[in-house]
Design a protein around this motif. Structure first.
Motif, PDB file in Angstrom:
ATOM      1  N   ASP A   2       0.848  -1.199   0.000  1.00 46.97           N
ATOM      2  CA  ASP A   2       0.000   0.000   0.000  1.00 46.97           C
ATOM      3  C   ASP A   2       0.877   1.241   0.000  1.00 46.97           C
ATOM      4  O   ASP A   2       1.003   1.947   0.994  1.00 46.97           O
ATOM      5  N   ASN A   3       1.493   1.516  -1.136  1.00 48.61           N
ATOM      6  CA  ASN A   3       2.361   2.673  -1.328  1.00 48.61           C
ATOM      7  C   ASN A   3       2.262   3.094  -2.793  1.00 48.61           C
ATOM      8  O   ASN A   3       1.581   2.438  -3.592  1.00 48.61           O
ATOM      9  N   TRP A   4       2.907   4.181  -3.135  1.00 47.80           N
ATOM     10  CA  TRP A   4       2.794   4.682  -4.502  1.00 47.80           C
ATOM     11  C   TRP A   4       3.250   3.649  -5.526  1.00 47.80           C
ATOM     12  O   TRP A   4       2.618   3.444  -6.565  1.00 47.80           O
ATOM     13  N   TRP A   6       0.633   0.861  -5.933  1.00 47.44           N
ATOM     14  CA  TRP A   6      -0.554   1.361  -6.631  1.00 47.44           C
ATOM     15  C   TRP A   6      -0.252   1.680  -8.097  1.00 47.44           C
ATOM     16  O   TRP A   6      -1.087   1.450  -8.972  1.00 47.44           O
ATOM     17  N   GLU A  33      -9.244  -2.890  -0.050  1.00 47.99           N
ATOM     18  CA  GLU A  33      -8.940  -1.503   0.306  1.00 47.99           C
ATOM     19  C   GLU A  33      -9.399  -1.163   1.723  1.00 47.99           C
ATOM     20  O   GLU A  33      -9.597   0.002   2.052  1.00 47.99           O
ATOM     21  N   GLY A  60      -3.883   3.984   0.518  1.00 50.09           N
ATOM     22  CA  GLY A  60      -3.793   4.396  -0.877  1.00 50.09           C
ATOM     23  C   GLY A  60      -5.148   4.750  -1.454  1.00 50.09           C
ATOM     24  O   GLY A  60      -5.275   5.707  -2.220  1.00 50.09           O
TER      25      GLY A  60
END
Length: 446
Positions: free
Chosen positions: A130-132, A135, A160, A168
């Motif tokens: 769950d990070n840039w 994603w 989610e 995110g």
């Protein structure tokens, strides 16, 4: 919906997870190891549920949809599936095979996605979580071409929730303003157009009986009955004495469905959008089941009267059900966007013999399936408003032989609403409107 690359390691081969040194706190359900573990601790097989990059068709599917000239995109949740790394010598818990997905651990992942050398990138597109980077690789990069064509209505899936990809989701896609990093649940919202509206439910927190569809036992579902009809089993959560969240969640979704009914008063054509199917069917061992029990038990007697169709995912396949005399809304399950599919055990010849009874018995919410389909193939659906005010729904799936997305020989027509007349009494709070558009001939992709 359900588009991410499925990477769910149950362990990383780092020793006995119940004993030191690998019994530290969990991240994505995996016990982390203390700093003093040694080579001798690397003894366990690297098990989990994995999907090979060669089995992940999300970008090809999204690129195909980008050519369809749609007005709005509906995603029914589960964007982020790469919860952990993919060990080179992994063992998939489903089929016992090793999946080719270890490239997600490396900077060289860029080449696996055919990113050209001259592309400017200020990050390494090969991470997970769950990070840039997670994603980007799981959602934003595959969706780039499609997102250039139309706005997105996002739905929150169970991947989610705050313990998974929730941070995110609220950074990138949240439809509501929040003061914290993540909310367990947020209110129903709606996206109204001139002739129809989408009413969106956050059902991500629901805990189905014994894990729900992910724990179904493979078997042979009933064929055509010699007499009578097939009545699916309702998966009553009260059968699990350890489930302490039942009453609270029923209270939450009863309130949410009151909002759904209230919102539906402004338009004749309403489409409910969520992650979990409200009227879906599945096969658990040798019997047909209906899901989702929590949502069904939260329905009021007239909640769905002005709902023409239900668009959801969660079950990793395509399912489309239409009921005799439109006694229930059409149910579309489009959980076949790219994540590892579940095997279809539904006997297609018996679908039209299924009588669906949902919710509280005294409300008499029921319907006989008139026609339907369940298939385990990647793809998407398109809904287009016709000149008569109803909606033509078509489905398109990935064909491995031609390496392309093509229409299937199944479609449905959702009549112009309201589905049931006479329910138009509620008072509307117009502050809950998100935005409104006038579109002469709506085409939506999901």
């Amino acid at each position: 919906g359900d588009t991410g690359l499925r990477l769910k390691p149950s362990n990383l081969g780092l020793g006995n997870l119940g004993d030191p040194p690998c019994n530290a706190s969990e991240i994505y359900g995996i016990h982390q190891c203390f700093l003093n573990f040694t080579k001798q601790d690397l003894v366990e097989s690297q098990t989990g549920s994995y999907q090979g990059l060669d089995e992940w068709m999300f970008k090809e599917i999204a690129d195909s949809a980008a050519s369809k000239d749609v007005d709005v995109i509906v995603h029914v949740g589960d964007y982020l599936y790469r919860q952990g790394p993919c060990p080179i010598n992994n063992t998939d818990s489903k089929d016992g095979n090793t999946k080719d997905c270890s490239a997600v651990n490396l900077p060289e992942f860029a080449s696996a996605l055919n990113i050209t050398p001259e592309t400017v990138m200020n990050f390494i597109p090969g991470f997970y979580g769950d990070n840039w980077w997670g994603w980007w690789a799981d959602f934003w990069y595959p969706m780039l071409n499609l997102l250039k064509t139309a706005p997105l209505i996002p739905t929150r899936g169970n991947h989610e929730i705050c313990e998974r990809g929730g941070y995110g989701f609220f950074i990138f896609l949240s439809p509501v303003a929040i003061e914290d990093f993540c909310l367990d649940n947020f209110p129903v919202y709606r996206v109204p157009f001139e002739n129809e509206q989408f009413i969106v439910m956050d059902d991500s927190i629901i805990n189905p009986l014994y894990g729900g569809v992910d724990k179904y036992i493979p078997g042979e579902c009933p064929g055509i009955p010699s007499s009578g009809a097939i009545k699916p089993v309702q998966e009553n959560r009260f059968e699990d004495p350890t489930d302490e969240s039942v009453m609270q969640q029923l209270d939450t979704f009863q309130r949410h469905f009151k909002d759904v009914e209230t919102f539906s008063q402004t338009h004749n054509n309403n489409f409910y959008v969520g992650h979990r199917p409200v009227l879906g069917i599945g096969c658990n061992s040798s019997h047909v089941v209906t899901l989702d029990w929590t949502l069904q038990q939260s329905l009021g007697p007239t909640t769905l009267d002005r709902i023409s169709g239900i668009i959801t995912g969660h079950m990793h396949w395509l399912q489309a059900l239409q009921f005799d005399n439109d006694s229930l809304p059409a149910q579309l399950v489009v959980g076949n966007g790219g994540t590892k599919l579940i095997q279809n055990y539904i006997n297609q010849s018996s679908i039209s013999y299924i009588d669906l009874y949902v919710g509280k018995p005294e409300y008499n919410i029921k319907g006989r399936i008139q026609k339907g389909i369940t298939m385990s193939e990647f793809g998407f659906g398109i809904m287009e408003r016709s000149d008569g005010g109803g909606y033509d729904v078509t489905f398109h799936t990935w064909r491995e032989d031609s390496r392309s997305v093509e229409p299937i020989d199944f479609s449905m027509y959702i009549p112009r609403g309201p589905r049931r007349k006479g329910n138009n009494n509620a008072t509307i709070d117009h502050s809950q409107r998100i935005h409104s558009h006038a579109v002469s001939k709506l085409r939506s992709f999901y």
